[in-house]
Design an enzyme around this catalytic site. Structure first.
Site, PDB file in Angstrom:
ATOM      1  N   ASP A  10      26.202  20.409 -39.473  1.00  0.00           N
ATOM      2  CA  ASP A  10      25.043  20.724 -38.643  1.00  0.00           C
ATOM      3  C   ASP A  10      24.288  19.409 -38.441  1.00  0.00           C
ATOM      4  O   ASP A  10      24.492  18.442 -39.193  1.00  0.00           O
ATOM      5  CB  ASP A  10      24.176  21.739 -39.406  1.00  0.00           C
ATOM      6  CG  ASP A  10      22.772  21.853 -38.863  1.00  0.00           C
ATOM      7  OD1 ASP A  10      22.633  22.172 -37.674  1.00  0.00           O
ATOM      8  OD2 ASP A  10      21.818  21.608 -39.622  1.00  0.00           O
ATOM      9  N   ASP A  12      20.424  19.012 -36.979  1.00  0.00           N
ATOM     10  CA  ASP A  12      18.977  19.001 -37.244  1.00  0.00           C
ATOM     11  C   ASP A  12      18.659  19.612 -38.603  1.00  0.00           C
ATOM     12  O   ASP A  12      18.980  20.760 -38.860  1.00  0.00           O
ATOM     13  CB  ASP A  12      18.254  19.761 -36.131  1.00  0.00           C
ATOM     14  CG  ASP A  12      18.385  19.023 -34.801  1.00  0.00           C
ATOM     15  OD1 ASP A  12      19.019  19.593 -33.886  1.00  0.00           O
ATOM     16  OD2 ASP A  12      17.921  17.887 -34.699  1.00  0.00           O
TER      17      ASP A  12
END
Ligand code: XBP
Ligand code: MG
Length: 257
Positions: A10, A12
Site C-alpha cells: 500500500d 499512503d
C-alpha cells in the site's frame, strides 16, 4: 502454502505518512483556490479517511458534513476538477521532497530486490501521486523497482473492496498465498484479505492506530531499523526487532493467526 514470491505495498500511510500533512493540505489548497470556504482540519480529515479515494472523499464530505452546499448541475465534473487541482498541489509538494518514506521502507525494499522478490504496489491513490512519491522520496529510478503499480481508478471499486489487489495479482500471475501485503488501515487489511492474501503486515500511523486490524498477521508501529526497534501491537515476531526478510519469511510460513 506457496513459496513467498512477491511483496505488495500500500502507499499512503504505509510507504510514507502522506495524509495529515500531505493530501489534507493539498485538498485545502485546492478548496481555497476554487474560492470555497471548506477547511478540512486534521480531526475532520481523520473521519473522512473512512472513505478511500479523493473524489469519493469529497463527495462523502458534501453528503455528511456539508449537505447545504448548493450542488452544481455537473457534480461529478465539479468534484473531478477540484480533485485534479488537489493532485497538482500534492505532486508539487512531493516534488519539493516534503514527504519522506517511513522508517525502514527503503532498506526493506532494497533487501527484497537483492533477494529477487517481486515487488508491487496496490493503492487507492492517483497514479501520478505514486510516481511523484517514488521518484522524489525513494529513488529517481524507483518506479522501475515495482513490476506492477496498481493505483486509483484502474479498478471500479476502491479499498476495502479487493479489486485493486486482485488486479495486481492478476497482472503478476500470482495467487494471494504467494504474497505478503503491507498495509496501514482497516480498509487496506479488508481489501488484501478479501483478495485471499492471508499474510498481511500492518504498520500503524497517527490516523490508523486504533483501527480494527482483524485479518492481519502482524501489527507494528513501523518497519524499524537495526537499533530502532518497532513496537509490536499484535502478532509474533520471533524475537526480531525490525522488519527484515527473515521476519517476512517466518511470517509468510506461519499458519493463519
Ligand atoms: C489512500 C487513499 C487515497 C489518498 C488520497 O490510499 O485513500 O485516496 O488518501 O489520494 P492508500 P487521492 O492507503 O490505498 O494508498 O486523492 O489521489 O485519492
Ligand atoms: Mg493506506
Amino acid at each position: 502454502m506457496a513459496d513467498l514470491e512477491a511483496l505488495i505495498f500500500d502507499v499512503d500511510g504505509t510507504l510514507a505518512d502522506t495524509e495529515r500533512d500531505g493530501h489534507r493540505v493539498a485538498f485545502n489548497k485546492a478548496f481555497e483556490e476554487a474560492g470555497l470556504d471548506w477547511e478540512w482540519s486534521a480531526a475532520l480529515y481523520g473521519r473522512l479517511l473512512a472513505v478511500t479515494g479523493g473524489k469519493e472523499r469529497i463527495r462523502y464530505y458534501l453528503d455528511h458534513y456539508n449537505p447545504d452546499f448548493p450542488r452544481p448541475a455537473d457534480l461529478d465534473g465539479f468534484i473531478a476538477a477540484l480533485h485534479a487541482g488537489k493532485t497538482d498541489h500534492y505532486t508539487r509538494m512531493l516534488s519539493q521532497g516534503l514527504i519522506p518514506m517511513r522508517n525502514g521502507v527503503k532498506r526493506l525494499l532494497q533487501e527484497a530486490r537483492q533477494a529477487g522478490l517481486r515487488l508491487a504496489i496496490a493503492t487507492t491513490t492517483t497514479p501520478a501521486n505514486v510516481s511523484a512519491l517514488l521518484q522524489h522520496s525513494l529513488d529517481s529510478d524507483a518506479e522501475r523497482w515495482f513490476e506492477v503499480i496498481a493505483a486509483g481508478d484502474i479498478v471500479a471499486e476502491k479499498k476495502p473492496a479487493p479489486d485493486i489487489y486482485l488486479w495486481a495479482l492478476d497482472q503478476m500471475g500470482l495467487q494471494g498465498d504467494a504474497c505478503i501485503a503491507f498495509e496501514d488501515s482497516h480498509n487496506g487489511v479488508q481489501s488484501a484479505s478479501q483478495a485471499s492474501i492471508s499474510s498481511i503486515l500492518v504498520t500503524t500511523n497517527g490516523y490508523t492506530a486504533e483501527d480494527d486490524f482483524n485479518g492481519a498477521r502482524l501489527v507494528v508501529d513501523q518497519f524499524g531499523e537495526p537499533g530502532q526497534p518497532f513496537e509490536v501491537k499484535f502478532g509474533e515476531t520471533g524475537g526480531r526487532h525490525f522488519v527484515d526478510l527473515a521476519l517476512l519469511r517466518a511470517l509468510h510460513g506461519r499458519a493463519d493467526p
